[in-house]
Design an enzyme around this catalytic site. Structure first.
Site, PDB file in Angstrom:
ATOM      1  N   ASP A  18      32.419 -79.450 -67.256  1.00 41.78           N
ATOM      2  CA  ASP A  18      33.393 -78.368 -67.456  1.00 41.78           C
ATOM      3  C   ASP A  18      32.763 -77.199 -68.217  1.00 41.78           C
ATOM      4  O   ASP A  18      31.890 -77.397 -69.053  1.00 41.78           O
ATOM      5  CB  ASP A  18      34.597 -78.926 -68.225  1.00 41.78           C
ATOM      6  N   ASN A  20      31.849 -73.996 -66.563  1.00 41.01           N
ATOM      7  CA  ASN A  20      31.057 -73.058 -65.752  1.00 41.01           C
ATOM      8  C   ASN A  20      31.661 -71.652 -65.711  1.00 41.01           C
ATOM      9  O   ASN A  20      30.960 -70.663 -65.904  1.00 41.01           O
ATOM     10  CB  ASN A  20      30.933 -73.562 -64.312  1.00 41.01           C
ATOM     11  N   ASN A  21      32.979 -71.572 -65.462  1.00 41.27           N
ATOM     12  CA  ASN A  21      33.614 -70.253 -65.372  1.00 41.27           C
ATOM     13  C   ASN A  21      33.592 -69.521 -66.703  1.00 41.27           C
ATOM     14  O   ASN A  21      33.342 -68.317 -66.754  1.00 41.27           O
ATOM     15  CB  ASN A  21      35.065 -70.387 -64.881  1.00 41.27           C
ATOM     16  N   ARG A  22      33.841 -70.265 -67.787  1.00 41.94           N
ATOM     17  CA  ARG A  22      33.821 -69.624 -69.111  1.00 41.94           C
ATOM     18  C   ARG A  22      32.425 -69.100 -69.422  1.00 41.94           C
ATOM     19  O   ARG A  22      32.257 -68.014 -69.974  1.00 41.94           O
ATOM     20  CB  ARG A  22      34.266 -70.620 -70.185  1.00 41.94           C
ATOM     21  N   SER A  64      40.856 -83.365 -57.333  1.00 40.72           N
ATOM     22  CA  SER A  64      41.970 -83.246 -56.385  1.00 40.72           C
ATOM     23  C   SER A  64      42.800 -81.997 -56.714  1.00 40.72           C
ATOM     24  O   SER A  64      43.302 -81.322 -55.831  1.00 40.72           O
ATOM     25  CB  SER A  64      42.889 -84.469 -56.489  1.00 40.72           C
ATOM     26  N   GLU A  65      42.912 -81.718 -58.014  1.00 40.16           N
ATOM     27  CA  GLU A  65      43.762 -80.609 -58.473  1.00 40.16           C
ATOM     28  C   GLU A  65      43.088 -79.240 -58.278  1.00 40.16           C
ATOM     29  O   GLU A  65      43.764 -78.211 -58.220  1.00 40.16           O
ATOM     30  CB  GLU A  65      44.112 -80.778 -59.954  1.00 40.16           C
ATOM     31  N   ASN A  66      41.768 -79.222 -58.192  1.00 41.37           N
ATOM     32  CA  ASN A  66      41.042 -77.949 -58.110  1.00 41.37           C
ATOM     33  C   ASN A  66      41.303 -77.174 -56.820  1.00 41.37           C
ATOM     34  O   ASN A  66      40.990 -75.991 -56.742  1.00 41.37           O
ATOM     35  CB  ASN A  66      39.538 -78.152 -58.270  1.00 41.37           C
ATOM     36  N   ARG A 188      32.135 -85.432 -71.408  1.00 39.28           N
ATOM     37  CA  ARG A 188      32.842 -84.233 -70.957  1.00 39.28           C
ATOM     38  C   ARG A 188      32.341 -83.041 -71.758  1.00 39.28           C
ATOM     39  O   ARG A 188      32.444 -83.018 -72.984  1.00 39.28           O
ATOM     40  CB  ARG A 188      34.360 -84.350 -71.129  1.00 39.28           C
ATOM     41  N   ARG A 194      39.879 -84.688 -72.776  1.00 32.95           N
ATOM     42  CA  ARG A 194      40.704 -85.350 -71.765  1.00 32.95           C
ATOM     43  C   ARG A 194      39.826 -85.999 -70.694  1.00 32.95           C
ATOM     44  O   ARG A 194      38.713 -85.561 -70.449  1.00 32.95           O
ATOM     45  CB  ARG A 194      41.606 -84.321 -71.054  1.00 32.95           C
ATOM     46  N   SER A 196      41.235 -86.204 -67.574  1.00 29.04           N
ATOM     47  CA  SER A 196      41.671 -85.411 -66.423  1.00 29.04           C
ATOM     48  C   SER A 196      41.612 -86.136 -65.079  1.00 29.04           C
ATOM     49  O   SER A 196      41.116 -85.595 -64.086  1.00 29.04           O
ATOM     50  CB  SER A 196      40.852 -84.115 -66.339  1.00 29.04           C
TER      51      SER A 196
END
Ligand code: M2E
Length: 250
Positions: A18, A20-22, A64-66, A188, A194, A196
């Protein structure tokens, strides 16, 4: 008497990559460039863990949520970057005897991408695998369990499975990665505490390691720190407090 307890090395490490975008935003990069930086970092860490003889590395790239993220990002990740990454990684994975495997709901991918995934899996299956790289795509721990339940239900319907025989052991045979060792260490990055909906069954006994470091900046040195931490927890928790005490005095 002093005894040296060897640091235990994990057989299976799983990572929620987690941040990458930030990272991309912070560095003023263009859309998707944070993911490219994340992919480049993965490349470094695969090499590092291969050198350290890790058996299994499982990475959570896309949940799945992405699919609910902005359509441009989904397309970029699941088509452009995924296909390019497979093409880019394949020669190296073959050379280093890394077996590639995908887990998750493949029915949601375009046929061309599915075919590319299957071909990459086939081309990297050899008799002398050094490391297995499992890429979780469109994966969810709850999906995995529901999938196992559906498979068992079909067997019951076909008369090849007795419902009375269903227990943790028979269920485990229908969970993804059933032929691989369970997760020892779950990492993580990116600051959230979390799971997730990542590996729920397979990480039932995993040690958890959370770090605020964003994925593109998670270095080989920090990976070693996480492994070190895993080893020291094993040394403590595997024994009675008296044993730990005696050892620290010796
Ligand atoms: C990955 C896929 O966010 C994802 C986009 C595609 C690349 N990626 C991150 C992966 O997790 C395939 C291979 Cl062979 C290696 C990494």
């Amino acid at each position: 008497m002093s005894s040296t307890v060897p640091a235990s090395f994990p057989r299976h490490i799983a990572i929620i990559m987690d941040g990458n975008n930030r990272y991309g935003r912070r560095e003023g990069l263009g859309l998707g460039q944070g993911h490219v930086a994340g992919r480049d970092n993965l490349d470094v860490l695969i090499e590092h863990l291969h050198d350290r003889k890790l058996e299994v590395l499982t990475i959570f790239a896309f949940s799945s949520e992405n699919w609910q993220r902005p359509p441009e990002e989904v397309h970029l990740l699941m088509t452009v970057l995924l296909a390019a990454t497979i093409d880019q990684q394949l020669p190296k994975l073959k050379r280093k005897k890394v077996a590639l495997r995908f887990i998750g709901d493949r029915s949601l991918f375009k046929p061309e991408i599915r075919q590319k995934m299957e071909q990459a899996e086939q081309e990297t299956q050899t008799g002398d695998t050094v490391m297995t790289l499992v890429v979780a795509l469109s994966y969810g721990g709850m999906w995995d369990m529901a999938n196992a339940a559906r498979e068992m239900a079909l067997k019951v319907q076909a008369g090849t499975l007795d419902p009375a025989s269903i227990n943790e052991h028979t269920m485990a045979q229908h969970i993804q990665m059933n032929d691989l060792p369970p997760v020892d260490l779950l990492i993580r990055t990116g600051g959230d505490f979390r799971i997730s909906n990542f590996l729920l069954w397979q990480a039932a006994y995993a040690e958890l390691y959370f770090t605020p470091t964003l994925w593109p900046e998670f270095s080989a040195a920090e990976m070693d720190k996480a492994i070190e931490e895993f080893g020291s927890r094993q040394r403590r928790f595997g024994r009675t407090s008296e044993q730990v005490e005696a050892d620290s005095l010796g």
